[in-house]
Design an enzyme around this catalytic site. Structure first.
Site, PDB file in Angstrom:
ATOM      1  N   ARG A   1      29.703  21.806  -4.980  1.00 25.08           N
ATOM      2  CA  ARG A   1      29.927  21.847  -3.539  1.00 25.08           C
ATOM      3  C   ARG A   1      28.701  22.236  -2.711  1.00 25.08           C
ATOM      4  O   ARG A   1      28.766  22.291  -1.497  1.00 25.08           O
ATOM      5  CB  ARG A   1      31.078  22.816  -3.242  1.00 25.08           C
TER       6      ARG A   1
ATOM      7  N   GLU B   1      29.569  14.370   4.741  1.00 18.34           N
ATOM      8  CA  GLU B   1      29.998  14.695   6.099  1.00 18.34           C
ATOM      9  C   GLU B   1      28.845  14.436   7.067  1.00 18.34           C
ATOM     10  O   GLU B   1      27.678  14.495   6.675  1.00 18.34           O
ATOM     11  CB  GLU B   1      30.436  16.161   6.174  1.00 18.34           C
TER      12      GLU B   1
ATOM     13  N   GLU C   1      36.579  15.798  10.335  1.00 19.78           N
ATOM     14  CA  GLU C   1      36.356  17.037   9.594  1.00 19.78           C
ATOM     15  C   GLU C   1      36.661  18.261  10.469  1.00 19.78           C
ATOM     16  O   GLU C   1      37.146  18.137  11.583  1.00 19.78           O
ATOM     17  CB  GLU C   1      34.923  17.081   9.048  1.00 19.78           C
TER      18      GLU C   1
ATOM     19  N   GLU D   1      33.600  19.343  -9.274  1.00 21.30           N
ATOM     20  CA  GLU D   1      33.098  19.138  -7.916  1.00 21.30           C
ATOM     21  C   GLU D   1      32.034  20.190  -7.627  1.00 21.30           C
ATOM     22  O   GLU D   1      32.334  21.386  -7.566  1.00 21.30           O
ATOM     23  CB  GLU D   1      34.244  19.243  -6.901  1.00 21.30           C
TER      24      GLU D   1
ATOM     25  N   GLU E   1      31.003  13.206  -1.299  1.00 24.55           N
ATOM     26  CA  GLU E   1      31.731  13.229  -0.028  1.00 24.55           C
ATOM     27  C   GLU E   1      30.740  13.642   1.060  1.00 24.55           C
ATOM     28  O   GLU E   1      30.420  14.818   1.201  1.00 24.55           O
ATOM     29  CB  GLU E   1      32.891  14.211  -0.087  1.00 24.55           C
TER      30      GLU E   1
ATOM     31  N   ASP F   1       0.847  -1.186   0.000  1.00 25.13           N
ATOM     32  CA  ASP F   1       0.000   0.000   0.000  1.00 25.13           C
ATOM     33  C   ASP F   1       0.888   1.243   0.000  1.00 25.13           C
ATOM     34  O   ASP F   1       1.600   1.496   0.972  1.00 25.13           O
ATOM     35  CB  ASP F   1      -0.909  -0.023   1.237  1.00 25.13           C
TER      36      ASP F   1
ATOM     37  N   HIS G   1      29.834  17.378  -1.026  1.00 22.82           N
ATOM     38  CA  HIS G   1      30.487  17.784  -2.261  1.00 22.82           C
ATOM     39  C   HIS G   1      30.413  16.615  -3.239  1.00 22.82           C
ATOM     40  O   HIS G   1      30.775  15.482  -2.900  1.00 22.82           O
ATOM     41  CB  HIS G   1      31.944  18.149  -2.000  1.00 22.82           C
TER      42      HIS G   1
ATOM     43  N   ARG H   1      38.100  27.422  -2.995  1.00 29.71           N
ATOM     44  CA  ARG H   1      37.035  26.604  -2.411  1.00 29.71           C
ATOM     45  C   ARG H   1      35.844  27.439  -1.929  1.00 29.71           C
ATOM     46  O   ARG H   1      34.929  26.902  -1.319  1.00 29.71           O
ATOM     47  CB  ARG H   1      37.598  25.747  -1.275  1.00 29.71           C
TER      48      ARG H   1
ATOM     49  N   GLU I   1      33.999  12.351   8.070  1.00 32.25           N
ATOM     50  CA  GLU I   1      33.756  12.131   6.647  1.00 32.25           C
ATOM     51  C   GLU I   1      34.377  10.813   6.211  1.00 32.25           C
ATOM     52  O   GLU I   1      35.499  10.478   6.601  1.00 32.25           O
ATOM     53  CB  GLU I   1      34.355  13.274   5.826  1.00 32.25           C
TER      54      GLU I   1
END
Length: 442
Positions: free
Chosen positions: A333, A133, A184, A331, A131, A53, A240, A311, A191
């Site tokens: 982020r 965290e 981290e 990447e 990645e 269901d 990321h 970054r 991580e």
């Protein structure tokens, strides 16, 4: 464990004397759902699927259209290493079907499979490596940390090393390859990075990762959370997401003649991600709490730009290493680890494919720290920001034809409906901040 066929599954269940098989799938928010069957029901499950269901599953169906079928994917069969060895329990992810056997449009796994098929039609295989965290807390009732370690710290400061190691062993037993793990930046934040894989496999692995992290923590009397921003004043948790497109064994993002070693395909893909970044944020960052992380100053990207070393940019292109053409990737982020990976991967891929299809032009990189620019400097460079709240993100999703087309009308409307309810509940809530700030003076 590497099952490829239904017969492989039957053989392992018999040889390992499996006691139960859990059938896994997600609702539209990425919450794992499961029911268990005994081996005696396995043949029916694998051939016809198991009826259930769907009316009580978030984003699935109305009560008058509630009949659903869960059809297990034999290639996802794995034994759960955190369950007792003497009565082993296995799991398989499943596809959700309608009674006539057609794919159910409210199944997030189907949405990703459909988007991957569109990429395949253009000759591309989508690879991704997220990645994720997360935090370890003493319990799920408050944010009582278990250590005050920082980035790459080790024991005795890092109190989560044994937990991470045990989690990695569990993941590897389930066929999930891990590259490395570490503490981290924030207190009690950790991580574990997974080896990249094809999109659907990685979405399944992401769900498996989240369960494994939580289960191992629970066995040690602790609580693991993928909440984006559980503690004010320190970094939140991101996801990321590294991405690349392959054509056979060739990385379609690599060009040895380009100054950035990026092909025209890669550049248009990046431009697609940047152009549609505000639209896809509501899917990749789907909670009210997600926007407590997406603020300047805590390493979370909020400015729509790309770079190689910087970054603070939304998209980063890791520097090319000679002989590592296959590793050329981007990447993204912004996503956080509490998103629905099936939908998040789907909209990221869709944005990139749109850039390729329409030949979007990639802007120049921004290598200076965007966080420390003035508003006027950012405007001069044409740098926009991601949505600052769930409400703003919802408005972007509502205007987005890309998101509507990618998710399909069913999930698109159900997702918006759910998020509007969440925002209304949040905006009407009277918080401790308001009581402490206003009650004494008003």
């Amino acid at each position: 464990m590497n099952c490829q066929t239904v017969e492989d599954v039957f053989q392992v269940v018999k040889d390992k004397q499996i006691s139960f098989i859990q059938i896994w799938f997600t609702d539209i928010l990425g919450m794992l759902k499961s029911f268990a069957i005994r081996p005696s029901e396995l043949e029916e499950a694998m051939t016809e699927g198991m009826g259930f269901d769907g009316s009580s599953i978030e984003g699935f169906s109305r009560i008058e259209e509630s009949d659903m079928i869960a059809k297990p994917d034999p290639t996802t069969f794995q034994i759960l290493p955190w369950r007792p060895d003497e009565q082993p329990v296995a799991r398989m992810f499943c596809d959700i079907l309608q009674p006539d056997g057609s794919p159910y449009p409210g199944d997030p796994r189907y949405i990703l499979k459909r988007t991957l098929a569109k990429a395949a039609e253009k000759g591309y295989i989508y690879y991704t490596g997220p990645e994720l965290e997360y935090f370890y807390f003493a319990n799920n009732e408050d944010t009582c940390i278990i250590d005050k370690a920082g980035y790459f710290d080790t024991t005795p400061l890092d109190r989560g090393a044994d937990l991470r190691r045990e989690t990695i062993f569990a993941l590897e037993k389930m066929g999930v390859r891990v590259e490395y793990s570490h503490h981290e930046v924030a207190d009690s934040q950790h991580e574990i990075d997974l080896r990249y894989d094809e999109g659907l496999k990685m979405a399944d692995k992401t769900m498996t990762y989240r369960v494994a992290v939580k289960e191992i923590a629970r066995q040690h009397g602790l609580y693991a959370t993928f909440m984006p921003k559980p503690i004010f004043g320190i970094n939140g948790s991101g996801m990321h997401t590294h991405q690349s497109l392959f054509q056979g064994n060739k990385n379609a993002f690599y060009d040895p003649k380009d100054i950035y070693n990026l092909s025209a395909t890669a550049k248009s893909y990046i431009a697609g991600i940047l152009t549609h970044a505000r639209e896809i944020t509501g899917i990749c960052n789907q909670w009210v709490n997600s926007y407590k992380r997406l603020v300047p100053g805590y390493e979370a990207p909020v400015y729509i730009a790309w770079a190689r070393r910087n970054r603070s940019a939304l998209v980063r292109v890791p520097m090319y290493k000679p002989g590592k053409e296959a590793a050329t990737r981007i990447e993204y982020r912004a996503p956080d680890p509490s998103c629905n990976p099936y939908l998040a991967f789907a909209v990221m891929l869709a944005a990139g494919l749109k850039g390729i299809e329409a030949k979007y032009a990639m802007p120049e990189p921004v290598e200076s720290d965007i966080y420390h620019m003035t508003e006027a400097e950012r405007q001069k460079l044409g740098i926009k920001s991601l949505p600052g709240s769930l409400h703003e993100a919802i408005e972007e999703v509502e205007k987005s034809e890309l998101i509507r087309e990618t998710l399909g009308e069913h999930i698109y409307s159900k997702f918006l409906e759910n998020k509007k309810i969440e925002w209304d509940a949040y905006r009407m809530h009277v918080s401790a901040f308001e009581i402490e700030r206003y009650l004494p003076i008003l």
